[in-house]
Design an enzyme around this catalytic site. Structure first.
Site, short mmCIF file in Angstrom:
data_model
loop_
_atom_site.label_atom_id
_atom_site.label_comp_id
_atom_site.label_asym_id
_atom_site.label_seq_id
_atom_site.Cartn_x
_atom_site.Cartn_y
_atom_site.Cartn_z
N ALA A 69 39.04 50.23 17.96
CA ALA A 69 38.28 51.45 17.70
C ALA A 69 36.86 51.27 18.24
O ALA A 69 36.42 50.15 18.51
CB ALA A 69 38.24 51.73 16.20
N GLY A 117 42.98 48.86 16.63
CA GLY A 117 43.70 50.09 16.96
C GLY A 117 44.42 50.01 18.28
O GLY A 117 45.45 50.69 18.48
N GLU A 120 47.60 48.50 17.35
CA GLU A 120 48.34 49.40 16.47
C GLU A 120 49.05 50.51 17.25
O GLU A 120 50.17 50.90 16.89
CB GLU A 120 47.40 49.98 15.41
CG GLU A 120 47.04 48.95 14.34
CD GLU A 120 45.97 49.42 13.39
OE1 GLU A 120 46.20 49.43 12.17
OE2 GLU A 120 44.87 49.78 13.86
N GLU A 140 40.39 43.38 12.01
CA GLU A 140 39.63 44.26 11.11
C GLU A 140 39.06 43.53 9.89
O GLU A 140 37.98 43.89 9.42
CB GLU A 140 40.52 45.42 10.64
CG GLU A 140 40.76 46.49 11.68
CD GLU A 140 41.94 46.20 12.58
OE1 GLU A 140 42.35 47.12 13.32
OE2 GLU A 140 42.45 45.06 12.56
N ASP A 297 25.30 41.78 17.13
CA ASP A 297 25.79 40.80 18.09
C ASP A 297 25.95 41.42 19.47
O ASP A 297 25.57 40.82 20.49
CB ASP A 297 27.13 40.23 17.60
CG ASP A 297 27.68 39.16 18.52
OD1 ASP A 297 27.02 38.12 18.68
OD2 ASP A 297 28.76 39.37 19.10
N VAL A 401 14.52 14.51 25.19
CA VAL A 401 14.08 13.20 24.71
C VAL A 401 13.52 13.34 23.31
O VAL A 401 13.56 14.41 22.70
CB VAL A 401 13.05 12.57 25.68
CG1 VAL A 401 13.66 12.40 27.06
CG2 VAL A 401 11.77 13.39 25.75
N GLU A 403 11.51 13.85 19.86
CA GLU A 403 10.66 14.98 19.45
C GLU A 403 9.22 14.50 19.22
O GLU A 403 8.73 14.39 18.09
CB GLU A 403 11.24 15.64 18.19
CG GLU A 403 10.55 16.92 17.76
CD GLU A 403 10.93 18.15 18.57
OE1 GLU A 403 10.52 19.24 18.18
OE2 GLU A 403 11.63 18.02 19.59
N LYS A 408 7.42 13.87 25.43
CA LYS A 408 8.01 15.01 26.14
C LYS A 408 7.11 15.46 27.29
O LYS A 408 7.59 15.74 28.40
CB LYS A 408 8.25 16.18 25.17
CG LYS A 408 9.47 16.02 24.28
CD LYS A 408 9.68 17.24 23.41
CE LYS A 408 10.94 17.12 22.55
NZ LYS A 408 12.18 17.23 23.33
N ASN A 501 13.19 27.74 12.76
CA ASN A 501 12.57 26.75 11.88
C ASN A 501 11.36 27.31 11.15
O ASN A 501 11.07 26.91 10.02
CB ASN A 501 12.18 25.50 12.67
CG ASN A 501 13.37 24.57 12.87
OD1 ASN A 501 14.27 24.51 12.03
ND2 ASN A 501 13.39 23.86 13.98
#
Length: 719
Positions: A69, A117, A120, A140, A297, A401, A403, A408, A501
Site C-alpha cells: 500500500a 497488499g 495479497e 504489516e 526513514d 585511530v 580517540e 588523529k 552522543n
C-alpha cells in the site's frame, strides 16, 4: 485495450488471454495507492463485462511487482476513524474477491518484490509464478497493524496456519525458493521466462489439467483443522510470538488471534474479522509511531540519495587503524563490494583487523548467507598494509585511530601528504571536533566526519559530520560511501558530541543524578528496559566502555558547562577510577561471564553498591514514572536543542539518528515524536518541575515554550 488508467491497464491478446499490468506513471515502483485501488476496481469491472476470455495474468511493468500500500496515505486515512477503515478494507476485499471469482483462471506473475497488499492481490489469483530473484512477504506487523486485504485469510489456507503465522508475525521477506517450498507459489522461473510460464499455467487450467475450482474452494472455506489441531497450532504459536514480539508490539499477537478467529469461518466472515482488527490497530499509538518511523526513514534515505547523486562512486577506499574497529569497517566495505586498503603501523594490529573481518565473514558462511567461495572473493577486497604505497588510487580514506585529537590530527596530516589532491578524508570520531581536526590540513575542505557505531556490521547509522570548512563534495562523497556500505547516513553539523552522543550523555546525566539520590542502578535498568530500551543505562555504559564514556563526559562538560559539567564525581567516573571498564575487562556496573558461544553475559556483582558509595548523597524514593521522567526529559531536551541549534536539519533526521544509533524504542517514534505524544505543553510543564530541583539540563528552551503556548508540534498530525 480493455481498460486504460494511470497505473493499471488491461489488454486482451489473440489467444483471448487478458493481462492486467500495474505500471504507475512517473513512479519508480508500483504501490497500491487509493487512486491505484480505484483503477483496479474499474479494471476488474471492465473484465467482468468481457466474453470468451480464457484467463487473466496479473503482471507488472516495473522492476518490482507491488511494494504494498502507499504508506504515505496512512496517517490521513487512519484519522478518518475505525468505521471508515473497516468499510475501506471491505471494499478492497470486494475487488480482490471479484478477481478470485472470475469465470476464468487467473495467474499472478511476480517479477520482483510483492509485499503487503502487493502479495495479497496475488493471493486472490488462482496460481502464482515467481521470478527466481523476487521476494514476497507481509510486513504489516512491522508497522503496528495486521494485513488487512486478505493476508490473514488466504495465506493460512494456502500454506498452512503455522507457516502463515511465521510469515505474518515475523513480517519477513521470503525468497522464491522458500515460497515454492511453502506452497505460496506454484512455480519459480528465471525472470525472462516469467510471462511464458504464466501463460502456460493459464492454458493448462483452461484445458482442465489444473483444478481451479478446488483451489478456490480451499481459499473460500474454513481452515482444514479440527478443534484439537487448532488449539495446538494457535496456542503454541501465541507463546512463541509473544516471546519474540514483546509487550510493546501488539500486532504480531493480534495477527495470530485474527487467523484463529477466522479459521472456522468462510471467506467473507473471516475478511470482516481481519478488517476490524486492522482498523483497531491502526488507531493505536504504536501504529502511529511505526508508520511515522517508516516515513521518517524514507525521508532520510531520500535526502541521503540526493547527496550521493552529487558524488562519483567510491571505487577504492582505505582505513587507517586496524584492530577491531578498522577490521569492522574493512569487512563492511568489502562485504558490499568496495575494495579497501587497511593500514596500521603495527603488524599485530593489521592481523587483528583481518581476524575480525574473517570472523564476520565466517559467520555469514555459517548462516548460509555466503558460500566459501564468495567469502574468499570478498576477503580479497581487503588489502592489508604497513605503508602508504597502496594509497595512490584511493578515493576516500577513513581515519579510525585512537580517540585522541593530537594523534588523529597528526595521522590525517600524514595521510593527506600521501594521497592525491582529489582524495577525500573522513575521521571516524565520536566526539572530537571536525573543525579542530582540519586545522593543520592543507585541504581542510576535504575532511568530513564519518562516525560509525559499534559494532560496525550491525549498527545501521553513520553520522556524517560537516566541519566549518567541509565542502559539499566531501559530504556527498562520504554519504555515497556510507550508502554503498549499506548504512543509513545522516548529515549533522559540528559540535561537541555531534548529534547522537550530545543527546545520549544528558540521558547518562539523568542516570548519574538518580544514582546520586540513592536509586539502585539495576532498578533504573529494569524500569528503562520495561519502557522499551533494549538495555538500561548502566548496562549500556558497560557496553560502551567506562573509559570511552568518561572521555565523552569531559568533552560534553567542556562544550556545554552550564548543563553538563558536574562539581562531584559521577557514578560513571567512580566505576572508571576502580578500573571497572565494562564488558572490555569483564567488570563494570555488572560482572561478565562468557556463555557457550563466547558472548559476554551480565551477572550481578555484590561489590558494586559499596564501590558506588562515594557517588551517593541521599536515599530518595522514586516511582517508576519519576525514573522515566528523570531519564527521558534531558535526552529529549537536548534533541530539541540540537534541532534549534541547526546541528540536525529536521525532526525526522533527529529521531531516526536516535533510533538507529542508540536504540531509542522504535514504537515510541523518537524523542521529538515522544514529546508530541505527551503534548508539548505537558512536556514543558514536566521539564520545568524537574529543572527547579535538578538544574539547567532539564530546563525548556524559549522556543519550546513558544511552541507550547501556540499548541505547535514537531510533526504535523498527518506525518
Amino acid at each position: 485495450m480493455i481498460y486504460q488508467g494511470n497505473a493499471v491497464t488491461v489488454a486482451r491478446d489473440s489467444d483471448d488471454i487478458a493481462t492486467l499490468t500495474f505500471d504507475a506513471r512517473e513512479k519508480s515502483v508500483n504501490a497500491l495507492s487509493s487512486a491505484t485501488v480505484k483503477e483496479l476496481g474499474e479494471a476488474v469491472a471492465a473484465l467482468q463485462k468481457q466474453n470468451g476470455l480464457e484467463g487473466l495474468v496479473l503482471a507488472s511493468a516495473k522492476g518490482v511487482f507491488i511494494v504494498g500500500a502507499d504508506i504515505t496515505e496512512f496517517p490521513a486515512l487512519f484519522e478518518k476513524g475505525e468505521d471508515y477503515l473497516v468499510e475501506m478494507n471491505l471494499n478492497i476485499h470486494e475487488i480482490f474477491n471479484a478477481i478470485e471469482d472470475f469465470p476464468f483462471p487467473t495467474v499472478a506473475a511476480i517479477n520482483g518484490l510483492a509485499l503487503g497488499g502487493g502479495l495479497e492481490v496475488t493471493l486472490a489469483a488462482d496460481f502464482r509464478v515467481m521470478a527466481d530473484t523476487a521476494k514476497i512477504g507481509l510486513p504489516e506487523t512491522r508497522l503496528g497493524i495486521v494485513p488487512g486485504w486478505g493476508g490473514c485469510v488466504r495465506l493460512p489456507r494456502i500454506i498452512g496456519a503455522d507457516n502463515a503465522i511465521e510469515w505474518i508475525a515475523g513480517g519477513t521477506q521470503n525468497s522464491a525458493e522458500d515460497a515454492l517450498k511453502m506452497g505460496a507459489v506454484d512455480a519459480v522461473v528465471p525472470g525472462s521466462e516469467l510471462a511464458d510460464a504464466a501463460r502456460t499455467l493459464i492454458k493448462r487450467a483452461a484445458a482442465g489439467e489444473l483444478d481451479t475450482q478446488a483451489r478456490r474452494a480451499e481459499k473460500a472455506g474454513p481452515l482444514k483443522l479440527n478443534a484439537s489441531e487448532q488449539m495446538l497450532a494457535f496456542e503454541t504459536a501465541k507463546g512463541y510470538v509473544a516471546g519474540k514480539a514483546g509487550p510493546h508490539y501488539p500486532a504480531p499477537m493480534e495477527a495470530v488471534r485474527v487467523i484463529q478467529k477466522g479459521a472456522g469461518e468462510t471467506r467473507e466472515r473471516a475478511q470482516r474479522i481481519e478488517a476490524e482488527a486492522f482498523a483497531r490497530l491502526a488507531l493505536t499509538d504504536v501504529a502511529f509511531n511505526l508508520v511515522g518511523l517508516f516515513m521518517n526513514d524514507q525521508a532520510v534515505k531520500k535526502k541521503a540519495g540526493g547527496y550521493a547523486k552529487q558524488a562519483d562512486k567510491i571505487e577504492q577506499a582505505a582505513v587507517l587503524g586496524a584492530g577491531i574497529m578498522g577490521g569492522g569497517i574493512a569487512y563492511q566495505s568489502a562485504s558490499k563490494g568496495t575494495p579497501i586498503v587497511m593500514k596500521d603501523i603495527q603488524a599485530d594490529a593489521v592481523e587483528l583487523g583481518l581476524k575480525e573481518a574473517r570472523k564476520l565473514f565466517n559467520k555469514q558462511v555459517e548462516r548460509k548467507k555466503l558460500t566459501a567461495a564468495q567469502m574468499a572473493e570478498r576477503l580479497s577486497y581487503i588489502r592489508p598494509t604497513l605503508s602508504y604505497g597502496d594509497f595512490g588510487d584511493v578515493d576516500l580514506v577513513v581515519e579510525a585511530v585512537v580517540e585522541n585529537p593530537k594523534v588523529k590530527g597528526a595521522v590525517l596530516a600524514e595521510v593527506e601528504a600521501e594521497v592525491s589532491d582529489d582524495t577525500m578524508l573522513a575521521s571516524n570520531t565520536s566526539t572530537i571536533s571536525i573543525t579542530r581536526l582540519a586545522e593543520n590540513l592543507k585541504r581542510p575542505e576535504q575532511l568530513c566526519g564519518m562516525h560509525f557505531f559499534n559494532p560496525v556490521h550491525r549498527m545501521p547509522l553513520v553520522e556524517v559530520i560537516r566541519g566549518e570548512k567541509t565542502s559539499d563534495a566531501a559530504v556527498a562523497a562520504t554519504v555515497a560511501y556510507a550508502q554503498a556500505m549499506g548504512k543509513t547516513p545522516i548529515v549533522v553539523n559540528d559540535c561537541p558530541g555531534f548529534l547522537v552522543n550530545r543527546v545520549l550523555f544528558p540521558y547518562f546525566g539523568g542516570f548519574s543524578l538518580l544514582v546520586e539520590q540513592g536509586v539502585d542502578f539495576a532498578r533504573i535498568d529494569k524500569v528503562m528496559e520495561k519502557f522499551g530500551w533494549p538495555m538500561g543505562p548502566a548496562y549500556l555504559l558497560d557496553v560502551v566502555g567506562m573509559d570511552t564514556a568518561v572521555h565523552a563526559l569531559h568533552v560534553m562538560a567542556e562544550g556545554f558547562p552550564e548543563r553538563m559539567a558536574r562539581d562531584s564525581k559521577t557514578a560513571i567516573e567512580v566505576m572508571y577510577d576502580h578500573d571497572r571498564l565494562g564488558q572490555k575487562n569483564a567488570k563494570g556496573f555488572y560482572a561478565y561471564e562468557e556463555d557457550r558461544k563466547g558472548k559476554p553475559q551480565k551477572v550481578s556483582d555484590d561489590a558494586v553498591p559499596g564501590l558506588l558509595e562515594p557517588a551517593v548523597k541521599g536515599q530518595a524514593e522514586r516511582s517508576d514514572e519519576e525514573i522515566i521522567a528523570r531519564m527521558m526529559v534531558p535526552l529529549c531536551m537536548e534533541t530539541v536543542r540540537c534541532l534549534e541549534d541547526g546541528i540536525v536539519d529536521s525532526p525526522a533526521e533527529a529521531d531516526m539518528a536516535l533510533i538507529y544509533g542508540i536504540g531509542f524504542p522504535p514504537f515510541r517514534g523518537g524523542a521529538l515524536r515522544y514529546i508530541d505524544a505527551l503534548g508539548v505543553a505537558e512536556f514543558v510543564k514536566l521539564a520545568d518541575s524537574l529543572a527547579d530541583e535538578l538544574g539547567p539540563l532539564y530546563a525548556p528552551t524559549d522556543r519550546l515554550r513558544r511552541m507550547a503556548d501556540s499548541n505547535a508540534r514537531f510533526y504535523d498530525a498527518a506525518e
